[in-house]
Design an enzyme around this catalytic site. Structure first.
Site, short mmCIF file in Angstrom:
data_model
loop_
_atom_site.label_atom_id
_atom_site.label_comp_id
_atom_site.label_asym_id
_atom_site.label_seq_id
_atom_site.Cartn_x
_atom_site.Cartn_y
_atom_site.Cartn_z
N GLN A 17 67.46 11.08 68.17
CA GLN A 17 68.14 12.23 68.76
C GLN A 17 69.51 11.89 69.35
OE1 GLN A 17 64.15 13.27 70.72
NE2 GLN A 17 65.14 15.26 70.62
N HIS A 111 59.01 7.29 68.31
CA HIS A 111 59.30 8.63 68.82
C HIS A 111 59.59 9.54 67.62
CE1 HIS A 111 60.76 11.11 72.44
NE2 HIS A 111 60.79 11.93 71.40
N ASN A 155 55.14 8.16 71.21
CA ASN A 155 55.52 9.34 71.98
C ASN A 155 54.72 10.56 71.51
OD1 ASN A 155 57.48 10.91 73.76
ND2 ASN A 155 57.73 11.98 71.81
N GLU A 156 54.11 11.24 72.46
CA GLU A 156 53.35 12.46 72.18
C GLU A 156 52.41 12.26 70.99
OE1 GLU A 156 56.11 15.80 72.18
OE2 GLU A 156 56.19 15.75 74.36
C1 BGC Z 1 59.88 15.41 72.56
C2 BGC Z 1 61.40 15.36 72.51
C3 BGC Z 1 61.95 16.77 72.43
C4 BGC Z 1 61.53 17.50 73.67
C5 BGC Z 1 62.10 18.90 73.83
C6 BGC Z 1 59.32 16.53 73.39
O1 BGC Z 1 58.29 17.11 72.67
O2 BGC Z 1 59.35 14.16 72.92
O3 BGC Z 1 61.77 14.56 71.41
O4 BGC Z 1 63.34 16.78 72.26
O5 BGC Z 1 60.13 17.59 73.70
O6 BGC Z 1 61.61 19.77 72.86
#
Ligand code: BGC
Length: 421
Positions: A17, A111, A155-156
């Site tokens: 990003q 990520h 991540n997530e």
């Molecule tokens: C993610 C980011 C994303 C952010 C805002 C999260 O789900 O880790 O990569 O930009 O939310 O939408």
């Protein structure tokens, strides 16, 4: 009230990003495929691959004590089994710059983006992915581990089932999705561009299993195994590093009669992934809004609710709800992401103030919260939505790459400096 000593005050970003030109990644192909459903390609992003020193110095000057960023697998292993020691050297420089400035680095190893070659092999439904991912993690941690106090493997980890729950329901009986009639802000992900991208990635649309969109039981099993294998690799290569993963946690607020449904949604969206946290040092909580749950599922947002650029309800108190429920995992918690996309920066300040009051209430009740990272440091590439959403504390003029500090950045930086609201 002051926050605990050594509370981590930071901002978060992800390689794809902000760095720019992540050309060996699957997303690069998805964004640039003819007919892509992405609003625009990531391109140079915020050019942080070049400008990291400047960005880190700015964050330090604002008062932050930590920085969360990701190391890009596609850069470190651009071809299967071929590692780039130049990429490793780059990330060593970034980590050393953090330490020189006094910013605690919090590194994410995955990520959302993956190397192109992984897609050819079956991506996030392939049973070999956990071992491939762990091999990359082992290399990074044996080269850079002593410079990395905190590492998040994935991540997530639960984002795919969560995205499904945000997409419109097929019919009234489909309670794990958003209510019928809600806008599908994600657009048609699997349209024409997906087919051309699949071909370029050496697979078919049916077999293209990108991390973000692989919503299947097989996919969830692969992600969970990948976390376990990565944690093992981190422990072996760098025993002093604190390791965990992060989950997207919407505050599921039950309306009268909706308690059972809310519990079921929690089990599907979050609980399923907490089954692999045994042996972790922390849990990263990432929250952006709440969802109101009735017996028949997630309800539309309340009439007249203030919405963010992403169409989420503006609800800073949701973080407190997410933390209280996540505390049940029995791990120290770190708010690894919390933020709001808005063109009105004063709403961002308001959002952080109210969210942090919720963190204070959690701390007062004895919940072990160890840090708060605002998403995001910079206005950056918001995946399918491109550069329109503004999450950043710092604006970026993408023609000149000039940074402009917003008032909200000074507000949060001052809180960090005082370690108090
Ligand atoms: C993610 C980011 C994303 C952010 C805002 C999260 O789900 O880790 O990569 O930009 O939310 O939408």
């Amino acid at each position: 009230m002051t926050f605990p000593a050594r509370f981590l005050w930071g901002t978060a970003t992800a390689a794809h990003q902000v760095e720019g030109n992540n050309v060996a990644s699957d997303f690069w192909v998805l964004e640039n495929a003819p007919g892509s459903s992405f609003a625009e390609p990531s391109g140079d992003a915020c050019d942080q691959y070049r400008l990291y020193r400047q960005d880190l110095a700015l964050l330090k000057e604002l008062g932050f004590t930590s920085y969360r960023f990701s190391i890009e697998w596609a850069r470190v292993e651009p071809e299967d089994g071929r590692f780039s020691y130049a990429a490793i050297a780059h990330y060593r420089d970034v980590l050393e710059a953090c330490h020189e400035l006094g910013l605690v680095p919090h590194v994410t190893l995955h990520h959302f983006t993956s190397p192109r070659w992984l897609m050819r092999l079956g991506g996030w439904e392939w049973e070999g992915t956990p071992e491939r991912f762990a091999a990359y993690c082992r290399l990074v941690m044996s080269e850079l581990g002593p410079l990395i106090p905190y590492v998040c493997t994935i991540n997530e980890a639960n984002i795919a089932p969560l995205i499904r729950s945000l997409r419109p329901a097929k019919d009234e009986t489909d309670t794990s999705h958003a209510p019928v009639g809600i806008d599908d802000t994600m657009g048609d992900l699997f349209g024409g561009g997906f087919k051309t991208a699949a071909a370029e990635l050496g697979t078919t649309p049916e077999e293209l299993h990108v991390f973000l969109f692989t919503d299947s039981e097989a996919g969830a099993a692969v992600v969970k195994q990948a976390h376990i294998a990565a944690r093992r690799a981190v422990r072996e290569a760098s025993p002093d590093t604190q390791v965990g993963f992060t989950l997207a946690i919407s505050d599921l607020q039950a309306l009268p009669g909706g308690e059972e449904t809310a519990d079921r949604l929690w089990a599907e969206q979050v609980g399923d992934f907490l089954t692999v946290t045994d042996g972790d040092d922390f849990l990263g909580v990432q929250n952006y809004t709440r969802a109101l749950v009735a017996a028949d599922g997630i309800q539309p947002q309340p009439e007249g609710a203030e919405l963010t650029q992403l169409g989420y309800e503006f609800c800073p108190e949701a973080l407190e709800g997410a933390l209280r429920r996540a505390a049940g995992a029995g791990l120290p918690l770190i708010v690894t992401e919390n933020g709001v996309s808005t063109t009105d920066d004063s709403r961002r300040t308001e959002f952080m103030r109210r969210a942090l009051e919720g963190v204070e209430r959690c701390l007062a009740d004895g919940i072990d919260v160890r840090g708060y990272y605002y998403w995001s440091a910079l206005d950056n590439f918001e995946w399918m939505l491109g550069y329109r959403p503004q999450f950043g504390l710092v604006a970026v003029d993408r023609a000149t790459q000039r940074r402009e500090v917003k008032d909200s950045a000074r507000y949060l930086g001052e809180i960090a400096r005082r370690n108090a609201l």
